[in-house]
Design an enzyme around this catalytic site. Structure first.
Site, short mmCIF file in Angstrom:
data_model
loop_
_atom_site.label_atom_id
_atom_site.label_comp_id
_atom_site.label_asym_id
_atom_site.label_seq_id
_atom_site.Cartn_x
_atom_site.Cartn_y
_atom_site.Cartn_z
N HIS A 13 0.83 -1.27 -0.07
CA HIS A 13 0.21 0.01 -0.01
C HIS A 13 0.89 1.43 0.06
O HIS A 13 1.52 1.50 0.99
CB HIS A 13 -1.05 0.11 1.35
N HIS A 15 1.49 5.63 -2.17
CA HIS A 15 1.19 6.47 -3.04
C HIS A 15 2.31 6.88 -3.71
O HIS A 15 3.38 7.52 -3.11
CB HIS A 15 0.35 7.63 -2.23
N LYS A 98 -10.09 -0.01 -4.88
CA LYS A 98 -9.96 0.51 -3.57
C LYS A 98 -11.28 1.18 -3.45
O LYS A 98 -11.65 2.01 -3.95
CB LYS A 98 -8.57 1.37 -3.64
N HIS A 135 -9.98 1.87 2.58
CA HIS A 135 -9.72 2.88 3.76
C HIS A 135 -11.03 2.60 4.75
O HIS A 135 -12.07 3.28 4.40
CB HIS A 135 -9.85 4.14 3.11
N HIS A 173 -3.91 -0.05 6.31
CA HIS A 173 -3.47 0.91 7.40
C HIS A 173 -4.10 0.82 8.73
O HIS A 173 -4.88 2.01 9.10
CB HIS A 173 -2.97 2.12 6.84
N ASP A 246 2.07 2.78 3.20
CA ASP A 246 1.25 3.92 3.15
C ASP A 246 2.04 5.21 2.96
O ASP A 246 1.63 6.57 3.37
CB ASP A 246 0.30 4.23 4.47
C1 NCD Z 1 -3.07 9.58 1.91
C2 NCD Z 1 -2.57 10.42 0.81
O1 NCD Z 1 -1.98 11.38 1.31
O2 NCD Z 1 -2.77 10.04 -0.48
N1 NCD Z 1 -2.93 10.07 3.32
C3 NCD Z 1 -2.67 9.46 4.42
O3 NCD Z 1 -2.85 10.10 5.45
N2 NCD Z 1 -2.70 8.13 4.64
C4 NCD Z 1 -4.44 8.81 1.79
C5 NCD Z 1 -4.77 7.67 2.57
O4 NCD Z 1 -4.26 6.39 2.41
O5 NCD Z 1 -5.54 7.57 3.47
ZN ZN Z 2 -2.77 5.36 1.83
#
Ligand code: NCD
Ligand code: ZN
Length: 344
Positions: A13, A15, A98, A135, A173, A246
């Site tokens: 997981h 971004h 997702k 989520h 998460h 995450d």
């Molecule tokens: C994530 C993001 O910035 O895209 N932020 C976070 O606090 N984890 C989004 C997410 O996974 O909730």
């Molecule tokens: Zn995330």
């Protein structure tokens, strides 16, 4: 123990974002992870097979030539997602879909507002055996932010699991004891990812002595009994928990702001931080399963063939990293010293 070798891990997981940011994020992850589940919360979100293919191509272009790194793509469910979208995504090699409840987190405005309306899509996902990544937070304004995961489990997730017992689900998460208990007592179709920040920190690390925006992520850090439950979950060696950083980069000025963004950019130190936690818990022997075996097992993908080595050596995480656009970003645990280092 001064050195530990494990099968090359995957990050289930994260971004990456898009555009020139990929030059930074893909490199940081590819230094130690062989695969990563790439979240689709771009603006606009990655909602179908074609968008996922195009995004994958941009990530591949940003991957160093000599790297074995492989991005695993996901699509973002909306109220407009159709059963055909799921079939097309599956055929295009998309690994999972997702579910963000609308408004739950960064870039989730386009997400699902009516969970029940999603039933036909979840039926198709069950049929084609595509995992649902969640989520897990409710977003009603009246619900306290520290209770949002617990209430999501009680009011939403329990129903989804009961209605679709064959659907593979990852609660992403996780942050609470309630989530740990729910996953532990569920079927083998149910699993969860755990981040380094939720293992290392609790809400005191966010709020005591001043607000610490670089420790702000969603779901928000909880009180220490929940942190303890997450640590016990990874220490237990259960196959139902696996690594998902995450890692969620936001430029420094977006975090150090009157309305700071949620997300910790942990890619530069995540595997080292997990190693430190497992050492603290006296369960270094369980690290390989958590980082490199439980994820592929759940996703029904082969285990990686190579290994990485971590050595016991102190180093300090930089205060700042400069992004390709010239702007600074503050990595997770900036300025702090950690005990383990990836051997390159
Ligand atoms: C994530 C993001 O910035 O895209 N932020 C976070 O606090 N984890 C989004 C997410 O996974 O909730
Ligand atoms: Zn995330």
């Amino acid at each position: 123990m001064n050195e530990i070798s494990i099968i090359t891990p995957d990050d289930w997981h994260l971004h990456f974002r898009d555009g020139d940011m990929l030059q930074e994020t893909v490199l940081a992850t590819a230094r130690c992870f062989q695969r990563a589940i790439v979240m689709p919360n771009l603006v606009p979100p990655v909602t179908n097979a074609q968008m996922a293919k195009d995004y994958k191509q941009r990530i591949v272009e940003a991957t160093p030539k000599e790297s074995q790194f492989e991005p695993l793509m996901t699509i973002y469910l909306t109220n407009q997602t159709t059963q055909q979208d799921i079939k097309d995504a599956k055929a295009a090699g998309v690994v999972a879909a997702k579910l963000y409840p609308a408004g739950a987190t960064t870039n989730s405005d386009a997400a699902v507002s009516q969970l029940d309306a999603l039933n036909p899509v979840l039926e198709t996902m069950t049929e084609v055996d595509m995992p649902l990544l969640i989520h897990g937070e409710v977003t009603d304004h009246v619900i306290d932010i520290f209770d949002r995961e617990k209430i999501f489990i009680e009011e939403k997730l329990t129903r989804i699991v009961n209605q679709f017992p064959q659907l593979r689900i990852v609660l992403e998460h996780i942050t609470t004891k309630e989530a740990v208990d729910f996953i532990q007592s569920g079927s083998s179709k149910l699993a969860a990812t755990i981040t380094p920040q939720h293992l290392l920190l609790n809400r005191n690390d966010l709020l005591v002595g001043g607000i610490r925006p670089h420790n702000f992520c969603l779901p928000v850090l909880k009180r220490n009994i929940h942190q303890q439950a997450l640590r016990e979950a990874v220490a237990s060696g259960s196959k139902k928990f696996f690594l998902g950083t995450d890692s969620a980069p936001h430029e420094k000025h977006r975090k150090e702001n009157a309305c700071g963004c949620a997300g910790c950019y942990s890619a530069w130190s995540a595997i080292e931080l997990y190693t430190q936690v497992f050492e603290e818990l006296n369960v270094l022997d369980n690290l390989e399963a958590f980082a490199s075996l439980n994820g592929p097992n759940f996703y029904q993908l082969p285990v990686n063939q190579t290994h990485i080595t971590l050595v016991k050596e102190s180093w300090t995480i930089p205060e700042e990293i400069t992004l390709p656009n010239g702007n600074p970003i503050v990595p997770f645990f900036a300025g702090q010293t950690i005990n383990w280092k990836l051997k390159v």
